[in-house]
Design a protein around this motif. Sequence first.
Motif, PDB file in Angstrom:
ATOM      1  N   ASP A 367       0.802  -1.224   0.000  1.00 45.91           N
ATOM      2  CA  ASP A 367       0.000   0.000   0.000  1.00 45.91           C
ATOM      3  C   ASP A 367       0.835   1.274   0.000  1.00 45.91           C
ATOM      4  OD1 ASP A 367       1.016  -0.036   2.542  1.00 45.91           O
ATOM      5  OD2 ASP A 367      -0.913  -0.225   3.566  1.00 45.91           O
ATOM      6  N   ASP A 368       2.151   1.153  -0.172  1.00 42.41           N
ATOM      7  CA  ASP A 368       3.000   2.343  -0.151  1.00 42.41           C
ATOM      8  C   ASP A 368       3.689   2.606  -1.485  1.00 42.41           C
ATOM      9  OD1 ASP A 368       4.604   0.127  -0.021  1.00 42.41           O
ATOM     10  OD2 ASP A 368       5.941   0.905   1.532  1.00 42.41           O
ATOM     11  N   ILE A 369       3.194   1.974  -2.557  1.00 40.17           N
ATOM     12  CA  ILE A 369       3.668   2.244  -3.909  1.00 40.17           C
ATOM     13  C   ILE A 369       2.444   2.408  -4.799  1.00 40.17           C
ATOM     14  CG2 ILE A 369       5.795   0.902  -3.598  1.00 40.17           C
ATOM     15  CD1 ILE A 369       4.439  -1.271  -5.369  1.00 40.17           C
ATOM     16  N   ARG A 370       2.650   2.758  -6.053  1.00 34.31           N
ATOM     17  CA  ARG A 370       1.532   2.819  -6.987  1.00 34.31           C
ATOM     18  C   ARG A 370       1.136   1.410  -7.393  1.00 34.31           C
ATOM     19  NH1 ARG A 370       0.990   6.210 -12.737  1.00 34.31           N
ATOM     20  NH2 ARG A 370      -0.699   4.930 -13.609  1.00 34.31           N
ATOM     21  N   VAL A 371      -0.137   1.100  -7.262  1.00 32.56           N
ATOM     22  CA  VAL A 371      -0.681  -0.192  -7.678  1.00 32.56           C
ATOM     23  C   VAL A 371      -1.874   0.078  -8.584  1.00 32.56           C
ATOM     24  CG1 VAL A 371      -1.789  -2.326  -6.953  1.00 32.56           C
ATOM     25  CG2 VAL A 371       0.081  -1.373  -5.585  1.00 32.56           C
ATOM     26  N   ASP A 372      -1.823  -0.396  -9.812  1.00 29.37           N
ATOM     27  CA  ASP A 372      -2.950  -0.310 -10.733  1.00 29.37           C
ATOM     28  C   ASP A 372      -3.566  -1.695 -10.828  1.00 29.37           C
ATOM     29  OD1 ASP A 372      -2.067   2.253 -11.098  1.00 29.37           O
ATOM     30  OD2 ASP A 372      -1.823   2.105 -13.275  1.00 29.37           O
ATOM     31  N   THR A 373      -4.819  -1.835 -10.411  1.00 34.16           N
ATOM     32  CA  THR A 373      -5.465  -3.143 -10.426  1.00 34.16           C
ATOM     33  C   THR A 373      -6.937  -3.005 -10.764  1.00 34.16           C
ATOM     34  OG1 THR A 373      -5.846  -5.190  -9.164  1.00 34.16           O
ATOM     35  CG2 THR A 373      -6.025  -3.112  -7.955  1.00 34.16           C
ATOM     36  N   GLY A 374      -7.524  -4.119 -11.171  1.00 36.63           N
ATOM     37  CA  GLY A 374      -8.950  -4.149 -11.451  1.00 36.63           C
ATOM     38  C   GLY A 374      -9.664  -5.215 -10.660  1.00 36.63           C
ATOM     39  N   MET A 388      -3.675 -11.008 -16.130  1.00 33.81           N
ATOM     40  CA  MET A 388      -2.993  -9.967 -15.361  1.00 33.81           C
ATOM     41  C   MET A 388      -3.956  -9.387 -14.329  1.00 33.81           C
ATOM     42  SD  MET A 388      -0.908  -6.553 -16.546  1.00 33.81           S
ATOM     43  CE  MET A 388      -2.362  -5.531 -16.742  1.00 33.81           C
ATOM     44  N   ILE A 389      -3.530  -9.334 -13.058  1.00 33.85           N
ATOM     45  CA  ILE A 389      -4.421  -8.856 -11.997  1.00 33.85           C
ATOM     46  C   ILE A 389      -3.966  -7.538 -11.393  1.00 33.85           C
ATOM     47  CG2 ILE A 389      -5.339 -11.117 -11.416  1.00 33.85           C
ATOM     48  CD1 ILE A 389      -3.417 -11.328  -9.134  1.00 33.85           C
ATOM     49  N   ALA A 390      -2.724  -7.123 -11.624  1.00 35.21           N
ATOM     50  CA  ALA A 390      -2.275  -5.841 -11.082  1.00 35.21           C
ATOM     51  C   ALA A 390      -0.935  -5.474 -11.703  1.00 35.21           C
ATOM     52  CB  ALA A 390      -2.140  -5.891  -9.557  1.00 35.21           C
ATOM     53  N   LYS A 391      -0.604  -4.185 -11.570  1.00 34.71           N
ATOM     54  CA  LYS A 391       0.716  -3.687 -11.929  1.00 34.71           C
ATOM     55  C   LYS A 391       1.279  -2.974 -10.700  1.00 34.71           C
ATOM     56  CE  LYS A 391      -0.677  -1.096 -15.265  1.00 34.71           C
ATOM     57  NZ  LYS A 391      -0.981  -0.345 -16.512  1.00 34.71           N
ATOM     58  N   LEU A 392       2.505  -3.307 -10.347  1.00 38.24           N
ATOM     59  CA  LEU A 392       3.182  -2.681  -9.219  1.00 38.24           C
ATOM     60  C   LEU A 392       4.242  -1.735  -9.777  1.00 38.24           C
ATOM     61  CD1 LEU A 392       3.737  -5.814  -6.927  1.00 38.24           C
ATOM     62  CD2 LEU A 392       1.676  -4.427  -7.207  1.00 38.24           C
ATOM     63  N   ILE A 393       4.171  -0.457  -9.413  1.00 40.35           N
ATOM     64  CA  ILE A 393       5.034   0.562 -10.003  1.00 40.35           C
ATOM     65  C   ILE A 393       5.792   1.315  -8.918  1.00 40.35           C
ATOM     66  CG2 ILE A 393       5.135   2.600 -11.485  1.00 40.35           C
ATOM     67  CD1 ILE A 393       1.906   0.777 -11.607  1.00 40.35           C
ATOM     68  N   VAL A 394       7.111   1.436  -9.078  1.00 38.32           N
ATOM     69  CA  VAL A 394       7.925   2.185  -8.123  1.00 38.32           C
ATOM     70  C   VAL A 394       8.683   3.279  -8.850  1.00 38.32           C
ATOM     71  CG1 VAL A 394       8.189   0.188  -6.605  1.00 38.32           C
ATOM     72  CG2 VAL A 394       9.943   0.660  -8.324  1.00 38.32           C
ATOM     73  N   HIS A 395       9.066   4.305  -8.093  1.00 38.32           N
ATOM     74  CA  HIS A 395       9.833   5.427  -8.642  1.00 38.32           C
ATOM     75  C   HIS A 395      10.884   5.814  -7.622  1.00 38.32           C
ATOM     76  CE1 HIS A 395       9.906   9.874 -10.152  1.00 38.32           C
ATOM     77  NE2 HIS A 395      10.821   9.148 -10.775  1.00 38.32           N
ATOM     78  N   CYS A 410       7.050  -6.763  -4.472  1.00 41.67           N
ATOM     79  CA  CYS A 410       6.572  -8.059  -4.971  1.00 41.67           C
ATOM     80  C   CYS A 410       6.599  -9.114  -3.867  1.00 41.67           C
ATOM     81  CB  CYS A 410       7.411  -8.505  -6.159  1.00 41.67           C
ATOM     82  SG  CYS A 410       7.209  -7.488  -7.634  1.00 41.67           S
ATOM     83  N   ALA A 411       7.602  -9.033  -2.993  1.00 37.89           N
ATOM     84  CA  ALA A 411       7.694  -9.990  -1.886  1.00 37.89           C
ATOM     85  C   ALA A 411       6.554  -9.815  -0.896  1.00 37.89           C
ATOM     86  CB  ALA A 411       9.040  -9.835  -1.169  1.00 37.89           C
ATOM     87  N   GLU A 412       5.944  -8.633  -0.852  1.00 35.94           N
ATOM     88  CA  GLU A 412       4.855  -8.373   0.085  1.00 35.94           C
ATOM     89  C   GLU A 412       3.500  -8.858  -0.419  1.00 35.94           C
ATOM     90  OE1 GLU A 412       5.022  -4.171   0.700  1.00 35.94           O
ATOM     91  OE2 GLU A 412       7.065  -4.234   1.492  1.00 35.94           O
ATOM     92  N   VAL A 413       3.420  -9.321  -1.653  1.00 37.09           N
ATOM     93  CA  VAL A 413       2.149  -9.775  -2.227  1.00 37.09           C
ATOM     94  C   VAL A 413       1.655 -11.019  -1.493  1.00 37.09           C
ATOM     95  CG1 VAL A 413       1.091 -10.794  -4.287  1.00 37.09           C
ATOM     96  CG2 VAL A 413       2.566  -8.780  -4.499  1.00 37.09           C
TER      97      VAL A 413
END
Length: 668
Positions: A367-374, A388-395, A410-413
């Motif tokens: 919950d501390d990065i950008r997550v795009d999911t449906g 595909m169930i989600a995209k995890l995006i970091v900057h 990814c390890a936190e999934v």
Amino acid sequence: MFRSVLVANRGEIACRVFRTAKRMGLRTIAVYSEADANALHVREADEAVLIGPAPARESYLDQAKVLAAAKATGAEAIHPGYGFLSENAEFAEAVMAAGITWIGAPPAAIRAMGLKDAAKQLMVEAGVPVTPGYMGEDQSPDRLKAEADAIGYPVLIKAVAGGGGKGMRRVDEAPAFLDALASCQREAASSFGDDRVLIERYILSPRHIEVQVFGDAHGEVVHLFERDCSLQRRHQKVIEEAPAPGMDEATRQAVTAAAVRAAKAVNYVGAGTIEFIADGTEGLRADRIWFMEMNTRLQVEHPVTEVITGQDLVEWQLRVAAGEPLPLKQDQLSITGWAMEARLYAEDPANGFLPSIGRLDHFVLPDDIRVDTGVEAGGEVSQFYDPMIAKLIVHEAAREAAAARLAEACAEVQVWPVRTNAGFLVRCLKHARFRSGDVDTGLIAAEGEALSQAQLDPAIDAAAIGMVAESEWHGRTDYRSADGSSPFQGLPGQTFGFRLNAAPRASYAARVAGRKVVAPVLADGEYATWHVGEPALPVEVLHDTIQVGERSFGYAYAFGDASGPDILFADGGAVTVTWRDGVADRGAGSGGASDGALRAPMPGKIVAAPARPGDAVSKGQPIVVLEAMKMEHALVAPFDGVVGEIGVSVGDQVAADAVLATVEAASA
């Protein structure tokens, strides 16, 4: 600006478009199939319209139904997302003919770039470098093979109308060409309704570099720099990043200028991506980068471009579609930091990456990065759509920090009982070659099992045994023996020693991911920490995590089903933990069995049966080919032997777990 937008798509991309549209004050409209009646994108829209049964061709791909929904709701614009109708010129024309704003590329540009052979010829005329190959009209197998032989192996067979990695096969030697061609043509016909292919030279050490372009109706075209999508499996992107590692400024200027020329050659309007293939044997060089294709839509990986440029590309799409000029000029765009995106799929890497379907009983994402999911907890992963169930995006400021943070994310999934590729993503992100930037499209294939299979980990075993010990100590009835006795009364499978003025000792036996694990356990005086194994590891079971030394694991008990396994979440993977007699590990099926029965891992359609009863086969040889979730899945011989029965024919629809064929072991 129009006042309402209908998204002719589903899932993550529909939710993504709604997010920007609502911020801009637009009314949002969803369409959905019967399978998606309770989907997240339906609830997030201001209004939603049912357009048909679950199969996409009867709902999301039915142009008349989508247009009828737009008219019924008064939608003033249609955004197609990606996939489905997003690159369908006829649909774009129908939308415009209905007086509705089309948020996408002009139909002429879609047509020009939609066929790879015609697009390559157009790029040659525009001065954009292309890979050598055959793009002719003669599609006979003999002519195609002759052209491949002339080009020299390895070659790549690509569907003319393809995209998304579908309808593509690498062929390393001449004898394998015709079988690969047939498979490629089947997949192309199924996915795109067009079985024509082209042949091109396969680039050794290939890197996939793509440039985000944007055009407006006033003739302006800009680029928003490059992305590197080289980490792929079977031509499907796994990790995307921006900028590209090893890209110097001179090469960047050359490739982005070529991308802008390509877009201008088709009078492009809207968001598009020019995809290039680079020969990475000597690093990125301007004279070793060639045009592959153009995607005339928004890309799945657009978030990495958004975060390095600080721009909302969906907002750009909406404004350009409304006739506004591009929000920024080229010299106003710049790169800040490094972005990476991981695609979280419902699939089982340990089981040949077969898609995994079902209900998301447990679904926790960072919950501390950008997550795009449906999707969300309690939702369904359907057999009918892309997994595909989600995209995890970091900057982050630099690439090394971005890779480390994405690996942590990814390890936190935590997902169960649907399997995901999160653990596989962690291993990819931690791989030495990836961390160094030495990435090409063959990395995953070269590493094979080292990336797809989780390695044995004493800390995971200790956490599992500690979880069993904690459950038993606190009297979970489903962990007790048949007579209700406690562990200190001689529970089967364990031996306990009683010592005056000392904590109890036990030897626990459990099945961890199907393996039998036995470990001694010593409880401290307060029973707050279990000391598991020899040498002992301290295990503390907390409210929602299990601490093993400095490492933390998530866990979940058996969801109210006393016969099911408990789940330990470790490094993105879900590990089953059972120890009661007769309880089996409920992992995803393998499609094969030790008795030689090949079972369907999911519902699907039989598209090929290359073996026949009585054939002698080797371990790994395809017996039948199942099409499901938009991909082909070969069910192979589990050992050397002879084909027994084949109980299906090409064209048959089969249910999950149905026995499709049998293989009898070869006699010694």
